[in-house]
Design a protein around this motif. Sequence first.
Motif, mmCIF file in Angstrom:
data_model
loop_
_atom_site.group_PDB
_atom_site.id
_atom_site.type_symbol
_atom_site.label_atom_id
_atom_site.label_comp_id
_atom_site.label_asym_id
_atom_site.label_seq_id
_atom_site.Cartn_x
_atom_site.Cartn_y
_atom_site.Cartn_z
ATOM 1 N N SER A 19 0.823 -1.213 0.000
ATOM 2 C CA SER A 19 0.000 0.000 0.000
ATOM 3 C C SER A 19 0.853 1.257 0.000
ATOM 4 C CB SER A 19 -0.932 0.016 1.214
ATOM 5 O OG SER A 19 -0.229 0.287 2.406
ATOM 6 N N HIS A 32 -8.153 -1.478 -2.010
ATOM 7 C CA HIS A 32 -9.030 -1.927 -0.935
ATOM 8 C C HIS A 32 -10.158 -2.826 -1.426
ATOM 9 C CE1 HIS A 32 -7.243 1.196 1.686
ATOM 10 N NE2 HIS A 32 -7.618 0.377 2.647
ATOM 11 N N LYS A 36 -11.237 -8.215 1.366
ATOM 12 C CA LYS A 36 -11.592 -7.603 2.648
ATOM 13 C C LYS A 36 -10.403 -7.595 3.597
ATOM 14 C CE LYS A 36 -16.559 -8.612 2.622
ATOM 15 N NZ LYS A 36 -17.688 -9.285 3.322
ATOM 16 N N LEU A 39 -8.416 -4.499 3.061
ATOM 17 C CA LEU A 39 -9.058 -3.323 3.646
ATOM 18 C C LEU A 39 -8.808 -3.257 5.148
ATOM 19 C CD1 LEU A 39 -10.955 -0.889 3.569
ATOM 20 C CD2 LEU A 39 -12.885 -2.465 3.686
ATOM 21 N N SER A 40 -8.930 -4.398 5.825
ATOM 22 C CA SER A 40 -8.742 -4.408 7.274
ATOM 23 C C SER A 40 -7.281 -4.202 7.660
ATOM 24 C CB SER A 40 -9.250 -5.726 7.863
ATOM 25 O OG SER A 40 -8.550 -6.840 7.309
ATOM 26 N N SER A 41 -6.352 -4.591 6.774
ATOM 27 C CA SER A 41 -4.929 -4.443 7.086
ATOM 28 C C SER A 41 -4.465 -3.005 6.954
ATOM 29 C CB SER A 41 -4.091 -5.334 6.162
ATOM 30 O OG SER A 41 -4.392 -6.694 6.357
ATOM 31 N N PRO A 43 -6.423 0.577 6.772
ATOM 32 C CA PRO A 43 -7.649 1.370 6.713
ATOM 33 C C PRO A 43 -7.478 2.616 5.847
ATOM 34 C CG PRO A 43 -6.568 1.647 8.835
ATOM 35 C CD PRO A 43 -5.844 0.536 8.124
ATOM 36 N N PHE A 44 -8.591 3.192 5.409
ATOM 37 C CA PHE A 44 -8.548 4.385 4.565
ATOM 38 C C PHE A 44 -7.800 5.529 5.243
ATOM 39 C CE2 PHE A 44 -12.335 2.646 2.243
ATOM 40 C CZ PHE A 44 -11.747 2.648 1.000
ATOM 41 N N SER A 45 -7.918 5.606 6.558
ATOM 42 C CA SER A 45 -7.272 6.705 7.281
ATOM 43 C C SER A 45 -5.753 6.605 7.271
ATOM 44 C CB SER A 45 -7.766 6.732 8.735
ATOM 45 O OG SER A 45 -7.476 5.502 9.383
ATOM 46 N N ASP A 46 -5.223 5.429 6.846
ATOM 47 C CA ASP A 46 -3.776 5.214 6.860
ATOM 48 C C ASP A 46 -3.213 5.166 5.444
ATOM 49 O OD1 ASP A 46 -1.321 4.856 8.048
ATOM 50 O OD2 ASP A 46 -1.501 2.691 8.195
ATOM 51 N N HIS A 47 -3.807 5.948 4.559
ATOM 52 C CA HIS A 47 -3.295 5.930 3.184
ATOM 53 C C HIS A 47 -1.936 6.624 3.112
ATOM 54 C CE1 HIS A 47 -4.118 10.194 2.444
ATOM 55 N NE2 HIS A 47 -5.335 10.019 2.941
ATOM 56 N N CYS A 339 -9.981 11.237 4.642
ATOM 57 C CA CYS A 339 -10.372 11.413 6.036
ATOM 58 C C CYS A 339 -10.375 12.893 6.367
ATOM 59 C CB CYS A 339 -9.441 10.654 6.966
ATOM 60 S SG CYS A 339 -7.699 11.087 6.792
#
Length: 339
Positions: A19, A32, A36, A39-41, A43-47, A339
């Motif tokens: 990522s 993502h 799934k 996605l869990s590994s 999160p969107f906030s950790d782009h 975010c």
Amino acid sequence: MSEERDWSNLPPELIFLISRKLADLSDFIRFHAVWKTWLSSVPFSDHPPQIPWLLEYDADFSVKACMKEELHFYSLTSHGTKTKSIPIKESHHNKKYNRNAHGYLLVEDGNELSLLNPLTDKEISIPAVQSDSKIEWPIFMASNPIENLYTLFNHKLQKYNLGVYHPDKMEFTYVDSDFCCACYWNSMLLTTQRSCCTQMYDAISGKMLYEIPTPKNEDKVARTYLIVSCGVIFRVSLIFPPCVTIFRIYKLNFDGGKGEPCWVEVRNIGDQIFFLDSWSGFSVRAVAGLKENCIYFILTELGKFHPHNVLLRYDIATSKAERVPCPLERFMWFIPKLC
């Protein structure tokens, strides 16, 4: 015969490393959607840090424009003619949007002001500026406008000044400074004009703390920028000798806090890239496909019927500028955020 790999069960640490290589947010979103577990590994906030997009605007856009059904973008990592579009909620149509930074557009609906993230539809209401001021150009000084300060480029009685918003108090502090560029750093505001000295203010009280002299060898300046990069303040001066574009770059030196601040010329910004437009600039770490130690800048050319933009890249090491292809006619920088 080798056994087929189950991509859904990659180790989380490997998924995270993959990522980090995705510099374009649209690729990160598609990443993502694969599994799934991915996605869990991550999160969107950790782009990962994002290379900015170029946001298209209409020919009649000067400072503000009306929201339409969608906004069009172009990513530097596309290396072609592919553009993207972001749908805009119907409730925002015909509202005025202003210049942007850090993933937010400044939106005006009559006397009401808000910050809008067009990717997430997240909207943050902010109070109106004082009655004798008009928002001319927003310059956001912090990456998170909810938790930090940001400033607006205001116009008051034909004089530019700063309005600094404090979210905890829901109010503005105004700094009267006839400036053309500014930046926010360690609770301080720095402002300067083209070839003039730089003034440093306390962002809370508006009190001027320092007046930093103009660099001695800075001449024939067309435009000056203040940029915070990796915790360091840079003064970037755009110079236009005949037929040549040159940038001079200076780093703010505080001499360990023992002396008066001054500008020291540098000829290398390491793995950083500076991005400049007509008023402001910012810094992003280089990613695959984009050369480090460079400056990407937008210039406006007067066409036969209407102005249009050109995108150029300046190689600091060679002091040479070259044009970068872009399928849009008129555009400004936009840093996408989820975010």
